[in-house]
Design a protein around this motif. Structure first.
Motif, PDB file in Angstrom:
ATOM      1  N   HIS A  15       0.969  -1.032   0.068  1.00 12.79           N
ATOM      2  CA  HIS A  15       0.021  -0.056   0.105  1.00 12.79           C
ATOM      3  C   HIS A  15       0.793   1.288  -0.044  1.00 12.79           C
ATOM      4  O   HIS A  15       2.001   1.027   0.420  1.00 12.79           O
ATOM      5  CB  HIS A  15      -0.868  -0.020   1.157  1.00 12.79           C
ATOM      6  CG  HIS A  15      -0.180   0.065   2.367  1.00 12.79           C
ATOM      7  ND1 HIS A  15       0.395  -1.160   3.341  1.00 12.79           N
ATOM      8  CD2 HIS A  15       0.052   1.260   3.175  1.00 12.79           C
ATOM      9  CE1 HIS A  15       1.051  -0.463   4.113  1.00 12.79           C
ATOM     10  NE2 HIS A  15       1.108   0.640   4.318  1.00 12.79           N
ATOM     11  N   HIS A  21       0.062   5.738   1.348  1.00  8.29           N
ATOM     12  CA  HIS A  21      -0.401   6.377   2.397  1.00  8.29           C
ATOM     13  C   HIS A  21      -1.197   7.654   1.891  1.00  8.29           C
ATOM     14  O   HIS A  21      -1.350   8.634   2.506  1.00  8.29           O
ATOM     15  CB  HIS A  21       0.462   6.627   3.595  1.00  8.29           C
ATOM     16  CG  HIS A  21       1.469   5.562   3.821  1.00  8.29           C
ATOM     17  ND1 HIS A  21       2.437   5.193   3.241  1.00  8.29           N
ATOM     18  CD2 HIS A  21       1.179   4.586   4.815  1.00  8.29           C
ATOM     19  CE1 HIS A  21       2.920   4.096   3.532  1.00  8.29           C
ATOM     20  NE2 HIS A  21       2.134   3.753   4.670  1.00  8.29           N
ATOM     21  N   HIS A  59       4.793   0.491   0.420  1.00  5.49           N
ATOM     22  CA  HIS A  59       5.611  -0.806   1.161  1.00  5.49           C
ATOM     23  C   HIS A  59       4.553  -1.733   1.753  1.00  5.49           C
ATOM     24  O   HIS A  59       3.317  -1.695   1.490  1.00  5.49           O
ATOM     25  CB  HIS A  59       6.211  -0.274   2.422  1.00  5.49           C
ATOM     26  CG  HIS A  59       5.408   0.386   3.472  1.00  5.49           C
ATOM     27  ND1 HIS A  59       5.936   0.659   4.786  1.00  5.49           N
ATOM     28  CD2 HIS A  59       4.328   0.759   3.518  1.00  5.49           C
ATOM     29  CE1 HIS A  59       5.274   1.342   5.614  1.00  5.49           C
ATOM     30  NE2 HIS A  59       3.950   1.287   4.815  1.00  5.49           N
ATOM     31  N   ALA A  90      -1.425   1.535   8.330  1.00  5.75           N
ATOM     32  CA  ALA A  90      -0.114   0.546   8.354  1.00  5.75           C
ATOM     33  C   ALA A  90       1.143   1.505   8.206  1.00  5.75           C
ATOM     34  O   ALA A  90       1.041   2.393   7.113  1.00  5.75           O
ATOM     35  CB  ALA A  90      -0.113  -0.844   7.437  1.00  5.75           C
TER      36      ALA A  90
HETATM   37 FE   LIG Z   1       2.202   1.747   5.696  1.00  5.67          FE
END
Ligand SMILES: [Fe+2]
Length: 168
Positions: free
Chosen positions: A85, A87, A126, A168
């Motif tokens: 993913h 952000h 990441h 995450a």
């Molecule tokens: Fe992340």
């Protein structure tokens, strides 16, 4: 002391407050966001009692908010991972509080032991996973607060556009 430099402060620096930066209530620079994460990490009373582990879904808790930023506490039981993913518009600081997490990017894989920190800019892609045999806990500072976490199918593919409500 550097003997080539004879500059010294004579007298009491507190007597010249116009030379000092006023302490800021909230972080505003990368170094200050890293410092906030380190301060929270060092003070277990701020987070340890809040941690829960959920084998069915990754557990997360918004620990703090401030002007333009959010601090999240996450737990990872062995085998849990974020998927690949980014952000959205957010920058972030990831700090491992307990256990060991593995971060995978297109540039490789790295183990992040307790105390490890990663700072990332908007667009950073990441995957974070707990590949270890013990649970892990992590702290995530996002600036601005995370509003989208587009998922990727591989480091070279376009992000899917639907936001996810997890961090995450
Ligand atoms: Fe992340």
């Amino acid at each position: 002391m550097n003997s080539d430099n004879d500059l010294q402060i004579a007298g009491d620096i507190l007597e010249v407050p116009h030379l000092l930066q006023p302490p800021r209530e909230h972080p505003a620079t990368v170094a200050e966001f890293v410092g906030l994460a380190r301060a929270i990490t060092a003070d277990r009373s701020q987070w340890a009692h809040l941690v829960r582990y959920d084998a069915t879904t990754r557990w997360y808790h918004r620990l703090r908010t401030g002007p333009g930023y959010e601090v999240w506490l996450l737990s990872w039981v062995p085998g849990q991972g974020s998927g690949l993913h980014d952000h959205g518009r957010s920058s972030g600081v990831l700090t491992v509080l307990e256990g060991t997490l593995t971060e995978r990017t297109e540039r490789g894989t790295r183990a992040l032991a307790a105390g490890a920190q990663r700072v990332f800019a908007p667009g950073y892609v990441h995957e974070v996973v707990n590949d270890a045999l013990e649970p892990a806990v992590s702290l995530h500072v996002y600036y601005p607060g995370l509003t989208a976490m587009p998922m990727h199918t591989s480091p070279h593919c376009e992000a899917r556009t639907e936001p996810r409500a997890v961090t995450a």
